[in-house]
Design a protein around this motif. Structure first.
Motif, PDB file in Angstrom:
ATOM      1  N   ILE A 113      11.792   2.199  -6.067  1.00 57.35           N
ATOM      2  CA  ILE A 113      10.748   2.309  -5.053  1.00 57.35           C
ATOM      3  C   ILE A 113      11.148   1.518  -3.806  1.00 57.35           C
ATOM      4  CG2 ILE A 113       8.322   1.890  -4.508  1.00 57.35           C
ATOM      5  CD1 ILE A 113       8.670   4.041  -6.568  1.00 57.35           C
ATOM      6  N   ASP A 114      11.763   0.354  -4.031  1.00 55.93           N
ATOM      7  CA  ASP A 114      12.184  -0.471  -2.893  1.00 55.93           C
ATOM      8  C   ASP A 114      13.206   0.262  -2.037  1.00 55.93           C
ATOM      9  OD1 ASP A 114      10.524  -2.529  -3.671  1.00 55.93           O
ATOM     10  OD2 ASP A 114      12.075  -3.549  -4.851  1.00 55.93           O
ATOM     11  N   GLU A 115      14.136   0.972  -2.679  1.00 54.81           N
ATOM     12  CA  GLU A 115      15.146   1.706  -1.918  1.00 54.81           C
ATOM     13  C   GLU A 115      14.514   2.867  -1.146  1.00 54.81           C
ATOM     14  OE1 GLU A 115      18.388   1.055  -1.406  1.00 54.81           O
ATOM     15  OE2 GLU A 115      17.934  -0.851  -2.402  1.00 54.81           O
ATOM     16  N   LEU A 116      13.571   3.548  -1.782  1.00 52.20           N
ATOM     17  CA  LEU A 116      12.894   4.646  -1.088  1.00 52.20           C
ATOM     18  C   LEU A 116      12.119   4.122   0.114  1.00 52.20           C
ATOM     19  CD1 LEU A 116      11.534   6.838  -4.042  1.00 52.20           C
ATOM     20  CD2 LEU A 116      13.505   7.288  -2.579  1.00 52.20           C
ATOM     21  N   TYR A 117      11.501   2.953  -0.045  1.00 52.92           N
ATOM     22  CA  TYR A 117      10.728   2.386   1.059  1.00 52.92           C
ATOM     23  C   TYR A 117      11.633   2.034   2.239  1.00 52.92           C
ATOM     24  CZ  TYR A 117       7.706  -0.699   3.730  1.00 52.92           C
ATOM     25  OH  TYR A 117       6.986  -1.283   4.755  1.00 52.92           O
ATOM     26  N   LYS A 118      12.804   1.502   1.954  1.00 55.11           N
ATOM     27  CA  LYS A 118      13.717   1.082   3.021  1.00 55.11           C
ATOM     28  C   LYS A 118      14.120   2.256   3.924  1.00 55.11           C
ATOM     29  CE  LYS A 118      15.832  -2.836   0.590  1.00 55.11           C
ATOM     30  NZ  LYS A 118      17.090  -3.365  -0.010  1.00 55.11           N
TER      31      LYS A 118
ATOM     32  N   GLU B 171       3.228   9.685  -5.826  1.00 57.28           N
ATOM     33  CA  GLU B 171       3.895  10.961  -5.568  1.00 57.28           C
ATOM     34  C   GLU B 171       4.986  11.224  -6.606  1.00 57.28           C
ATOM     35  OE1 GLU B 171       3.031  13.308  -3.373  1.00 57.28           O
ATOM     36  OE2 GLU B 171       1.318  12.003  -3.017  1.00 57.28           O
ATOM     37  N   LEU B 172       5.701  10.197  -7.020  1.00 58.17           N
ATOM     38  CA  LEU B 172       6.714  10.368  -8.071  1.00 58.17           C
ATOM     39  C   LEU B 172       6.062  10.837  -9.375  1.00 58.17           C
ATOM     40  CD1 LEU B 172       8.916   7.174  -7.498  1.00 58.17           C
ATOM     41  CD2 LEU B 172       9.501   9.524  -6.904  1.00 58.17           C
ATOM     42  N   ILE B 173       4.894  10.292  -9.669  1.00 61.91           N
ATOM     43  CA  ILE B 173       4.173  10.703 -10.876  1.00 61.91           C
ATOM     44  C   ILE B 173       3.661  12.134 -10.722  1.00 61.91           C
ATOM     45  CG2 ILE B 173       2.128  10.257 -12.287  1.00 61.91           C
ATOM     46  CD1 ILE B 173       2.479   7.268 -11.635  1.00 61.91           C
ATOM     47  N   ASN B 174       3.120  12.461  -9.534  1.00 62.79           N
ATOM     48  CA  ASN B 174       2.591  13.814  -9.303  1.00 62.79           C
ATOM     49  C   ASN B 174       3.666  14.880  -9.487  1.00 62.79           C
ATOM     50  OD1 ASN B 174       0.049  12.823  -8.742  1.00 62.79           O
ATOM     51  ND2 ASN B 174       0.359  12.804  -6.519  1.00 62.79           N
ATOM     52  N   PHE B 175       4.890  14.581  -9.071  1.00 59.71           N
ATOM     53  CA  PHE B 175       5.978  15.551  -9.183  1.00 59.71           C
ATOM     54  C   PHE B 175       6.789  15.376 -10.466  1.00 59.71           C
ATOM     55  CE2 PHE B 175       5.269  15.664  -4.562  1.00 59.71           C
ATOM     56  CZ  PHE B 175       5.238  17.043  -4.358  1.00 59.71           C
ATOM     57  N   ASN B 176       6.303  14.501 -11.333  1.00 55.37           N
ATOM     58  CA  ASN B 176       6.950  14.301 -12.637  1.00 55.37           C
ATOM     59  C   ASN B 176       8.427  13.944 -12.463  1.00 55.37           C
ATOM     60  OD1 ASN B 176       7.068  14.156 -15.449  1.00 55.37           O
ATOM     61  ND2 ASN B 176       7.615  16.338 -15.649  1.00 55.37           N
ATOM     62  N   ILE B 177       8.677  13.007 -11.545  1.00 55.57           N
ATOM     63  CA  ILE B 177      10.051  12.552 -11.307  1.00 55.57           C
ATOM     64  C   ILE B 177      10.251  11.275 -12.103  1.00 55.57           C
ATOM     65  CG2 ILE B 177      11.683  11.736  -9.554  1.00 55.57           C
ATOM     66  CD1 ILE B 177      10.154  13.433  -7.525  1.00 55.57           C
TER      67      ILE B 177
ATOM     68  N   PHE C 159       0.836  -1.199   0.000  1.00 54.01           N
ATOM     69  CA  PHE C 159       0.000   0.000   0.000  1.00 54.01           C
ATOM     70  C   PHE C 159       0.879   1.260   0.000  1.00 54.01           C
ATOM     71  CE2 PHE C 159      -2.259   3.360   2.315  1.00 54.01           C
ATOM     72  CZ  PHE C 159      -3.436   3.439   1.600  1.00 54.01           C
ATOM     73  N   ILE C 160       1.891   1.296   0.834  1.00 49.80           N
ATOM     74  CA  ILE C 160       2.748   2.486   0.925  1.00 49.80           C
ATOM     75  C   ILE C 160       3.566   2.661  -0.348  1.00 49.80           C
ATOM     76  CG2 ILE C 160       4.680   3.522   2.175  1.00 49.80           C
ATOM     77  CD1 ILE C 160       3.629   2.126   4.698  1.00 49.80           C
ATOM     78  N   LYS C 161       4.042   1.576  -0.914  1.00 47.73           N
ATOM     79  CA  LYS C 161       4.821   1.685  -2.153  1.00 47.73           C
ATOM     80  C   LYS C 161       3.971   2.262  -3.285  1.00 47.73           C
ATOM     81  CE  LYS C 161       8.287  -1.914  -1.304  1.00 47.73           C
ATOM     82  NZ  LYS C 161       8.821  -3.242  -1.699  1.00 47.73           N
ATOM     83  N   GLU C 162       2.699   1.868  -3.327  1.00 48.00           N
ATOM     84  CA  GLU C 162       1.796   2.453  -4.331  1.00 48.00           C
ATOM     85  C   GLU C 162       1.687   3.964  -4.155  1.00 48.00           C
ATOM     86  OE1 GLU C 162      -2.087   0.866  -4.708  1.00 48.00           O
ATOM     87  OE2 GLU C 162      -1.406  -1.188  -5.074  1.00 48.00           O
ATOM     88  N   ARG C 163       1.600   4.412  -2.909  1.00 53.07           N
ATOM     89  CA  ARG C 163       1.488   5.851  -2.650  1.00 53.07           C
ATOM     90  C   ARG C 163       2.777   6.581  -2.996  1.00 53.07           C
ATOM     91  NH1 ARG C 163      -3.606   6.696  -0.126  1.00 53.07           N
ATOM     92  NH2 ARG C 163      -3.078   8.903  -0.381  1.00 53.07           N
ATOM     93  N   ILE C 164       3.912   5.945  -2.779  1.00 51.41           N
ATOM     94  CA  ILE C 164       5.188   6.559  -3.186  1.00 51.41           C
ATOM     95  C   ILE C 164       5.213   6.726  -4.696  1.00 51.41           C
ATOM     96  CG2 ILE C 164       7.689   6.245  -3.302  1.00 51.41           C
ATOM     97  CD1 ILE C 164       7.533   4.746  -0.645  1.00 51.41           C
ATOM     98  N   GLN C 165       4.779   5.690  -5.417  1.00 47.77           N
ATOM     99  CA  GLN C 165       4.762   5.743  -6.879  1.00 47.77           C
ATOM    100  C   GLN C 165       3.874   6.885  -7.372  1.00 47.77           C
ATOM    101  OE1 GLN C 165       6.524   3.672  -9.197  1.00 47.77           O
ATOM    102  NE2 GLN C 165       5.814   5.366 -10.480  1.00 47.77           N
TER     103      GLN C 165
END
Length: 524
Positions: A472-477, A460-466, A452-458
């Motif tokens: 995603i796994d590294e960001l989650y860690k 946010e990356l799309i929202n900020f056009n990153i 669930f959290i990884k989906e939300r990170i993804q």
């Protein structure tokens, strides 16, 4: 002779009984605002004389509703672990009248009982209509300042529902009106020196029945709510300039005490918001001169939460009053107001550093030790930036806030140089035993919180056009988090956003409304 003596004895007994009766029914002296012998203008809180406010232990089961009533008896001390948002919709309508006046009306939608819903909406309409009439509130002397021949220059009526939990709503509607007085010779009113009148109406309603609630309904049955509130009002008076000549801008209400404060009555006007109780003072409180403008005293829930019945009295688990499911939870807002705040500006070589620190003075020693060590974690950045060939500006902050039984620490360091932004942030969340929480402590085991959290990170990356090839796994860690009253906030480690947008973290905001309350352990 015997008959005469017997008659005299009877008369004497009657006279003694009558004398005792008079003594027992004699009125008590009124409580007045006392002044200490120092001569300073200190107001003492009046004592409440309310026999219903008993501190004796209840003899009935406080968890059972009263007979023939949905209300519960509630006894202090009360522990409020969370609140249940009411799943109603609030619709707004803007009304403009040729630029001279404006209104923003609202109504509620979503109760199963449409009769109760219509009744509540009618209460709201009646308040708006009362303000719309532009009748002057009955302050003493107001007609001398704003005579009947005055003209309304502009009026604005607005409002909202600042408290919407546990089958109770609180409505606050306010009116701002500017009047132009006629000239001294009786000519056309002039608008270059208008007189302003501000009014506030607050009403708190039980969604079970639509009944208007009084202050006594907000507090537990065994507390002296009048004395509790009088103490807070007296504190506000003494910490403001209410007893001084002239008017001043302070953090407290700008009113003047023109007669001894004898305490509020059970009909005192008030409303609730999501973090506290607001008492409204106007013409109904003639001991205060507030210059024809309603003023308020705010009392944070944190200061009175053990005495509050509002979250229990009108809520019955398993009884849903609404067309939508009532399955969300939040934490009651409000917290300590006595804070240590420190702001510093320092120069290290070519680095100009602004530092800010804020935390409640009630924090325990072990948390304070953690806070004091945090600035050293950024010392390497300070040393590096101070050697820069050009001027560099940076900010460093540490803030602490408490939500229910949780303590959140947020810290960060940001700098800006050559049109490039760079920032580092950390979050730490501790439980009531001051153990550092991990992500797995937030959720039940059966819930796929990682996915669930990884989906939300993804998202946010799309929202900020990153579009960087960031894992995603590294960001989650590297995730850290804090608990807000109505949401979980996660933060990633800093990374390069690309497109010359610098290096910074991403914040992931997840409202509790996006989760099922049963999947969260933090409300246990």
């Amino acid at each position: 002779m015997l008959r005469l003596n017997r008659f005299l004895i009877i008369v004497l007994v009657i006279m003694m009984s009558f004398s005792m009766l008079l003594t027992g029914c004699s009125p008590k002296e009124e409580n007045t605002a006392g002044e200490p012998d120092t001569g300073e203008n200190i107001v003492s809180a009046p004592e409440a004389d309310d026999p219903s406010n008993s501190t004796e232990e209840p003899t009935t089961d406080p968890t059972q509703p009263e007979e023939a009533s949905h209300r519960k008896k509630v006894f202090a001390p009360v522990e409020i672990s969370y609140v249940i948002p009411n799943p109603i919709d609030i619709t707004y309508e803007d009304v403009n009248n040729a630029g001279k006046s404006s209104e923003r009306r609202f109504k509620i939608v979503g109760l199963k009982n449409k009769e109760v819903e219509e009744g509540i909406n009618q209460v709201i309409v009646d308040i708006f209509e009362g303000f719309k009439s532009n009748d002057l509130p009955p302050y003493r002397g107001i007609k001398a300042v704003i005579p009947d021949s005055s003209m309304v220059i502009h009026s604005n009526i607005d409002g909202h529902i600042p408290f919407n939990y546990n089958n109770v709503i609180s409505v606050c509607i306010y009116s701002h009106t500017a009047y132009a007085s006629p000239t001294k010779r009786g000519g056309t009113p002039l608008s270059n020196n208008p007189q302003y009148v501000n009014q506030i109406e607050g009403v708190t309603l039980d969604l079970n029945t639509g009944e208007k609630l009084k202050l006594k309904d907000i507090f537990a049955d065994n507390v002296d709510y009048i004395s509790i509130l009088n103490d807070h009002i007296t504190k506000a008076i003494n910490q403001s300039n209410a007893t001084d000549e002239g008017y001043f801008i302070t953090q407290y209400p700008d009113f003047k005490l023109v007669a001894p404060f004898k305490g509020i009555t059970e009909d005192q006007k008030f409303y609730l918001n999501n973090s506290g109780l607001t008492l409204v003072f106007d013409y109904r409180n003639p001991e205060f001169d507030n210059r024809f403008n309603a003023t308020t005293i705010y009392i944070d829930f944190y200061e009175i939460k053990e005495n509050l019945a509002i979250t229990e009295r009108f809520y019955n688990e398993g009884v849903n009053l609404f067309e939508k499911d009532q399955n969300n939870k939040e934490f009651l807002q409000g917290g300590p107001r006595d804070f240590f705040n420190e702001s510093k500006f320092e120069v290290f070589g070519n680095l100009e550093l602004h530092s800010f620190m804020s935390y409640p003075n009630t924090l325990p020693e072990n948390i304070l030790e953690i806070i004091m060590e945090l600035p050293s974690s950024y010392q390497g950045y300070i040393d590096e930036l101070s050697k820069s060939e050009e001027k560099v500006f940076a900010d460093q902050y540490i803030s602490v806030h408490q939500v229910a039984k949780y303590t959140n620490i947020s810290t960060g360091f940001t700098s800006y140089q050559d049109d490039q932004y760079w920032g580092e942030s950390q979050m730490y969340c501790y439980d009531e035993d001051f153990n550092l929480l991990k992500i797995e402590d937030l959720f039940i085991e059966d819930f796929d919180y990682e996915g669930f959290i990884k989906e939300r990170i993804q998202k946010e990356l799309i929202n900020f056009n990153i579009s960087n090839d960031i894992s995603i796994d590294e960001l989650y860690k590297g995730l850290q988090f804090k608990i807000e009253p109505s949401a979980l906030v996660f933060i990633t480690e800093s990374f390069d956003w690309g497109q010359q947008r610098g290096r910074q973290p991403i914040h992931v905001f997840i409202p509790f409304t996006d989760l099922d309350a049963d999947d969260l352990r933090i409300f246990e």
